[in-house]
Write a protein that holds these residues in place. Structure first.
Motif, PDB file in Angstrom:
ATOM      1  N   PHE A  38      14.195  11.332 -16.966  1.00 37.52           N
ATOM      2  CA  PHE A  38      12.702  11.911 -16.555  1.00 37.52           C
ATOM      3  C   PHE A  38      12.085  11.324 -17.656  1.00 37.52           C
ATOM      4  CE2 PHE A  38      14.824  16.203 -16.884  1.00 37.52           C
ATOM      5  CZ  PHE A  38      15.724  16.373 -15.892  1.00 37.52           C
ATOM      6  N   GLN A  41       8.409  10.720 -15.148  1.00 38.53           N
ATOM      7  CA  GLN A  41       8.172  12.087 -14.215  1.00 38.53           C
ATOM      8  C   GLN A  41       7.339  12.720 -14.555  1.00 38.53           C
ATOM      9  OE1 GLN A  41      10.064  11.737 -11.177  1.00 38.53           O
ATOM     10  NE2 GLN A  41      10.319   9.400 -11.968  1.00 38.53           N
ATOM     11  N   THR A  43       6.574  17.048 -14.736  1.00 40.76           N
ATOM     12  CA  THR A  43       7.145  18.669 -14.742  1.00 40.76           C
ATOM     13  C   THR A  43       7.670  18.643 -13.490  1.00 40.76           C
ATOM     14  OG1 THR A  43       6.561  19.495 -17.265  1.00 40.76           O
ATOM     15  CG2 THR A  43       6.998  21.257 -15.462  1.00 40.76           C
ATOM     16  N   ARG A  46      10.754  16.605 -12.567  1.00 44.52           N
ATOM     17  CA  ARG A  46      11.147  16.826 -13.197  1.00 44.52           C
ATOM     18  C   ARG A  46      12.470  18.098 -12.357  1.00 44.52           C
ATOM     19  NH1 ARG A  46       9.958  15.398 -19.819  1.00 44.52           N
ATOM     20  NH2 ARG A  46       9.256  13.488 -19.020  1.00 44.52           N
ATOM     21  N   HIS A  47      12.018  19.127 -12.431  1.00 46.18           N
ATOM     22  CA  HIS A  47      12.188  20.021 -12.004  1.00 46.18           C
ATOM     23  C   HIS A  47      12.493  20.191 -10.211  1.00 46.18           C
ATOM     24  CE1 HIS A  47      10.471  23.503 -14.420  1.00 46.18           C
ATOM     25  NE2 HIS A  47      10.607  22.299 -15.551  1.00 46.18           N
ATOM     26  N   THR A  69      12.853  20.843 -18.876  1.00 46.90           N
ATOM     27  CA  THR A  69      12.695  19.877 -18.770  1.00 46.90           C
ATOM     28  C   THR A  69      12.271  18.700 -19.878  1.00 46.90           C
ATOM     29  OG1 THR A  69      11.854  19.193 -17.312  1.00 46.90           O
ATOM     30  CG2 THR A  69      13.742  19.926 -16.807  1.00 46.90           C
ATOM     31  N   THR A  71      12.785  14.265 -21.633  1.00 44.19           N
ATOM     32  CA  THR A  71      13.151  13.435 -22.713  1.00 44.19           C
ATOM     33  C   THR A  71      13.577  13.524 -24.369  1.00 44.19           C
ATOM     34  OG1 THR A  71      11.275  12.260 -23.442  1.00 44.19           O
ATOM     35  CG2 THR A  71      11.502  11.920 -20.497  1.00 44.19           C
TER      36      THR A  71
END
Length: 78
Positions: A38, A41, A43, A46-47, A69, A71
């Motif tokens: 992640f 990236q 949000t 990530r989703h 989500t 890191t």
């Protein structure tokens, strides 16, 4: 779908991630996914990665999914 089944699917997609999944009714889920992938990236991105891993189960077996989500660094593990 049971929480452990959802967790297994996510572990397959994110093998180095730390994943926690809970559900009060096996239809609505809460998941925390901590993965180095992640990094860098947004949000939303990530989703989308998580939704892509679940494919057509989203909206079917998984009616709703509340996601966090992170890191490892964001989770305090990096």
């Amino acid at each position: 779908m049971r929480p452990n089944e959802l967790k297994s699917l996510l572990e397959t997609a994110f093998p180095d991630a730390r994943i926690e999944v809970a559900s009060p009714d096996d239809v609505h889920f809460q998941a925390v996914v901590v993965a180095e992938t992640f990094a860098g990236q947004s949000t939303l991105a990530r989703h989308r990665m998580v939704y892509a891993a679940l494919g057509e189960r989203m909206g079917g077996e998984v009616h709703a999914l509340s996601l966090r989500t992170l890191t490892p660094a964001e989770a305090g593990n990096g």
